[in-house]
Design an enzyme around this catalytic site. Sequence first.
Site, PDB file in Angstrom:
ATOM      1  N   GLU A 193       0.919  -0.893 -11.326  1.00 17.91           N
ATOM      2  CA  GLU A 193      -0.074  -0.443 -10.352  1.00 17.91           C
ATOM      3  C   GLU A 193       0.119  -1.208  -9.042  1.00 17.91           C
ATOM      4  O   GLU A 193       0.279  -2.431  -9.044  1.00 17.91           O
ATOM      5  CB  GLU A 193      -1.498  -0.678 -10.871  1.00 17.91           C
ATOM      6  CG  GLU A 193      -2.575  -0.303  -9.844  1.00 17.91           C
ATOM      7  CD  GLU A 193      -3.987  -0.629 -10.298  1.00 17.91           C
ATOM      8  OE1 GLU A 193      -4.445   0.040 -11.254  1.00 17.91           O
ATOM      9  OE2 GLU A 193      -4.593  -1.565  -9.742  1.00 17.91           O
ATOM     10  N   HIS A 195      -4.337   7.332  -7.660  1.00 20.97           N
ATOM     11  CA  HIS A 195      -5.739   7.237  -8.045  1.00 20.97           C
ATOM     12  C   HIS A 195      -6.509   8.209  -7.158  1.00 20.97           C
ATOM     13  O   HIS A 195      -6.125   8.472  -6.008  1.00 20.97           O
ATOM     14  CB  HIS A 195      -6.275   5.827  -7.813  1.00 20.97           C
ATOM     15  CG  HIS A 195      -5.675   4.800  -8.714  1.00 20.97           C
ATOM     16  ND1 HIS A 195      -6.367   3.678  -9.137  1.00 20.97           N
ATOM     17  CD2 HIS A 195      -4.438   4.705  -9.292  1.00 20.97           C
ATOM     18  CE1 HIS A 195      -5.595   2.946  -9.915  1.00 20.97           C
ATOM     19  NE2 HIS A 195      -4.419   3.541 -10.020  1.00 20.97           N
ATOM     20  N   LYS A 213       3.213  -7.561  -5.820  1.00 20.32           N
ATOM     21  CA  LYS A 213       4.239  -8.598  -5.901  1.00 20.32           C
ATOM     22  C   LYS A 213       5.144  -8.275  -7.080  1.00 20.32           C
ATOM     23  O   LYS A 213       4.742  -7.581  -8.009  1.00 20.32           O
ATOM     24  CB  LYS A 213       3.596  -9.971  -6.077  1.00 20.32           C
ATOM     25  CG  LYS A 213       2.675 -10.365  -4.918  1.00 20.32           C
ATOM     26  CD  LYS A 213       1.957 -11.665  -5.210  1.00 20.32           C
ATOM     27  CE  LYS A 213       0.987 -12.014  -4.080  1.00 20.32           C
ATOM     28  NZ  LYS A 213       0.225 -13.256  -4.361  1.00 20.32           N
TER      29      LYS A 213
END
Length: 305
Positions: free
Chosen positions: A16, A75, A288
């Site tokens: 995600e 989303h 990250k």
Amino acid sequence: MKLSEAMRNKMLVSFELFPPKTDKGMENLPGTIEHLCKYRPEYISCTYGAGGTNVGKNMDVCKMIQNAGTIPVTHFTCIGNTAEGIKEQLQNYLDNGIDHMLALRGDLPFGWTGTGGDFAYATDLVAYVRKEFGDKIEIAVAGSPEGHIACRSLESDIAVLKQKQDNGADYIMTQLCWDMEQFKRWLDAIRTAGITMPVDVGIMPILDQAATINMALSRNGCVMPRKLCEIISKNWIFPNPFDKDPFDAAADEKKAAFKEAGIEYTISQIDEYRALGVNGIHLYALNKWKDVSEIIDRCGLRTLV
């Protein structure tokens, strides 16, 4: 590719991301996605602001994911969205080759008492998307192993999840859950209730004290098991981990020790989920790649050969 069908044959790995708030963040994101794609994720999801407030950046991120060679899952919330606006936005996604979504009510912005849109619940959004678009869009829905904080009981929450399935949802992405015994009870309960959708487990890597506590309590009301609490306590930064200028002389050492213990805790949790036979592991990458890569490498979730 139907992700829900693929999940029934093997356990999927996915990530995600969120649309960065700064131009610099957007510039760095393609490199992050490139690194994550070395692990051959079946998809990467991207969060979406209330009422489409960052829909432009969301679309940009989804296109980056596409260009990297994997499936973007956007989303999509009810917050501030009219039925006509939802139809228009989703058609735009389809026109850009994006045909996977996570249908959410969405977290209510501070001060809001309702969604401010035409739909109050994700169940309504799922039904509307199926009515308007048929099978053109694959729909994931959220599942809460501890029960949604706004729901009156776990049983009620499971009934709502069953309604999402009945309205046309394809698979479940779970909210984070560190209480493994509760997760097992929930998994048994949803299957008993006739919910057959594959379960893709959302996992937030434990890397930072303040972020861990904030994620657990600010929105989700998640239980933090004794072992996790011990990791926090043993590495507590004085006066507290939310203080931007702590007086704790050992703050840096404690942050490093907490991160290492948190990575080990996350790896152990992934091991437990895999042993349960879940259909997917969905890691919150937090935009990250290094920490998530270390977790995947150390737990053997993916090999690079």
